[in-house]
Enzyme design. Structure first.
Site, PDB file in Angstrom:
ATOM      1  N   HIS A   1      -3.395  -4.385   2.840  1.00  0.00           N
ATOM      2  CA  HIS A   1      -4.348  -3.749   3.755  1.00  0.00           C
ATOM      3  C   HIS A   1      -3.799  -3.516   5.157  1.00  0.00           C
ATOM      4  O   HIS A   1      -4.060  -2.472   5.741  1.00  0.00           O
ATOM      5  CB  HIS A   1      -5.658  -4.526   3.864  1.00  0.00           C
TER       6      HIS A   1
ATOM      7  N   ASN B   1     -10.562  -1.247   0.126  1.00  0.00           N
ATOM      8  CA  ASN B   1     -11.812  -0.731   0.684  1.00  0.00           C
ATOM      9  C   ASN B   1     -11.937   0.792   0.619  1.00  0.00           C
ATOM     10  O   ASN B   1     -13.028   1.326   0.789  1.00  0.00           O
ATOM     11  CB  ASN B   1     -11.984  -1.204   2.136  1.00  0.00           C
ATOM     12  N   HIS B   2     -10.844   1.515   0.370  1.00  0.00           N
ATOM     13  CA  HIS B   2     -10.908   2.973   0.269  1.00  0.00           C
ATOM     14  C   HIS B   2     -10.978   3.467  -1.173  1.00  0.00           C
ATOM     15  O   HIS B   2     -10.890   4.671  -1.418  1.00  0.00           O
ATOM     16  CB  HIS B   2      -9.685   3.609   0.947  1.00  0.00           C
TER      17      HIS B   2
ATOM     18  N   HIS C   1      -0.704  -3.146   6.173  1.00  0.00           N
ATOM     19  CA  HIS C   1       0.428  -2.213   6.151  1.00  0.00           C
ATOM     20  C   HIS C   1       1.665  -2.706   6.899  1.00  0.00           C
ATOM     21  O   HIS C   1       2.609  -1.939   7.082  1.00  0.00           O
ATOM     22  CB  HIS C   1       0.033  -0.835   6.717  1.00  0.00           C
TER      23      HIS C   1
ATOM     24  N   ASP D   1       0.815  -1.225   0.000  1.00  0.00           N
ATOM     25  CA  ASP D   1       0.000   0.000   0.000  1.00  0.00           C
ATOM     26  C   ASP D   1       0.850   1.277   0.000  1.00  0.00           C
ATOM     27  O   ASP D   1       1.573   1.552   0.960  1.00  0.00           O
ATOM     28  CB  ASP D   1      -0.903   0.028   1.229  1.00  0.00           C
TER      29      ASP D   1
ATOM     30  N   HIS E   1      -6.988  -7.994  -0.530  1.00  0.00           N
ATOM     31  CA  HIS E   1      -6.961  -6.858   0.394  1.00  0.00           C
ATOM     32  C   HIS E   1      -7.823  -7.225   1.597  1.00  0.00           C
ATOM     33  O   HIS E   1      -9.050  -7.048   1.592  1.00  0.00           O
ATOM     34  CB  HIS E   1      -7.507  -5.621  -0.320  1.00  0.00           C
TER      35      HIS E   1
ATOM     36  N   ASN F   1      -4.379   4.082  -1.021  1.00  0.00           N
ATOM     37  CA  ASN F   1      -4.093   5.171  -0.078  1.00  0.00           C
ATOM     38  C   ASN F   1      -3.115   6.182  -0.677  1.00  0.00           C
ATOM     39  O   ASN F   1      -2.415   6.877   0.048  1.00  0.00           O
ATOM     40  CB  ASN F   1      -3.487   4.616   1.216  1.00  0.00           C
TER      41      ASN F   1
END
Length: 259
Positions: free
Chosen positions: A177, A69-70, A179, A8, A152, A40
């Site tokens: 996801h 999800n973002h 991180h 990410d 993810h 992100n």
């Protein structure tokens, strides 16, 4: 074929690090295809993806961007998600009329590569079971000898289970996801390359890329806070998979950290 998968990417600092270190790394390792999770990568609060952050990554040597999800956090990017053929959003987050696509196909000339993006179901939003979804997608990508999955997901157990579910059927399964890079890069018994989480590409002195004092305030008070990308030096986390083009199976997996 050497496939480099990047964890990410966090905001502008993460994007700038990719631009700095990816081109020489690709030359050094003979990378044929580079995939980065960019959900992100937005330059402000690092939530979602924008045309600017995506094109920054593409211009830096990334071939395919996956998300999570973002992905729908920046509504201005919806049209771009529809038109850009090399950005994937989780295939099982397919709300009615959702922009984008869950599978990206890359024509490498000698081989076609399918890159699939899925979201986990444990502690995550998803509209379809990821295990059933991937099974329904397999016939659609049967012509691609090399198949790659960015899963993810939050739960380590779910990621491990997906790896074994696809063992021998996918070239590589890598998690995103959380991180935090995991130390379990391996080749599963059926020949699928695997790592539970690639990690992240962003500020090292942080809480998952965010300013640590703000996150501490959130945990200690329970009150809403405005997340901020942390300052300071960054680290790029990822995994390099070597894939046999004839069998489509992985022959080597190497965890990577670059600064």
């Amino acid at each position: 074929m050497n496939v480099f998968c990047i964890g990410d990417v966090i905001g502008l600092p993460g994007c700038e690090l990719v631009r700095s270190v990816l081109p020489p790394f690709k030359r050094l390792k003979g990378v044929d295809l580079c995939i980065a999770n960019g959900e992100n990568s937005e330059f402000g609060r690092a939530k979602g993806i924008t045309r600017n952050s995506a094109e920054h990554l593409f211009d830096s040597g990334v071939d395919v961007i996956t998300t999570g999800n973002h992905v729908f956090s920046q509504s201005a990017c919806y049209e771009y998600l529809d038109t850009c053929e090399f950005i994937a959003r989780p295939a099982n987050l397919a709300y009615g009329g959702a922009p984008g696509r869950g599978v990206v196909t890359v024509d490498m000339g000698r081989r076609r590569v399918a890159v699939v993006n899925l979201s986990g179901a444990v502690c995550m939003e998803c509209t379809e079971d990821p295990f059933q979804k991937i099974d329904t997608l397999l016939p659609e990508i049967a012509s691609c000898k090399i198949k790659l999955l960015d899963f993810h997901a939050e739960a380590t157990s779910e990621k491990r289970a997906m790896g074994f579910h696809l063992d021998g059927r996918f070239s590589a399964v890598f998690g995103t996801h959380t991180h935090v890079q995991t130390a379990d890069e391996q080749i599963l018994p059926g020949g699928t390359g695997y790592i539970t989480d690639l990690g992240m590409t962003g500020p090292s002195d942080s809480v998952l890329g965010m300013e640590k004092t703000v996150i501490l305030q959130k945990f200690r008070t329970g009150m809403p806070v405005r997340f901020q990308v942390a300052p300071g030096a960054c680290t790029l986390n990822g995994c390099l998979f070597t894939i046999d083009e004839n069998s489509g199976l992985c022959t080597h997996a190497e965890r990577i950290q670059l600064q």
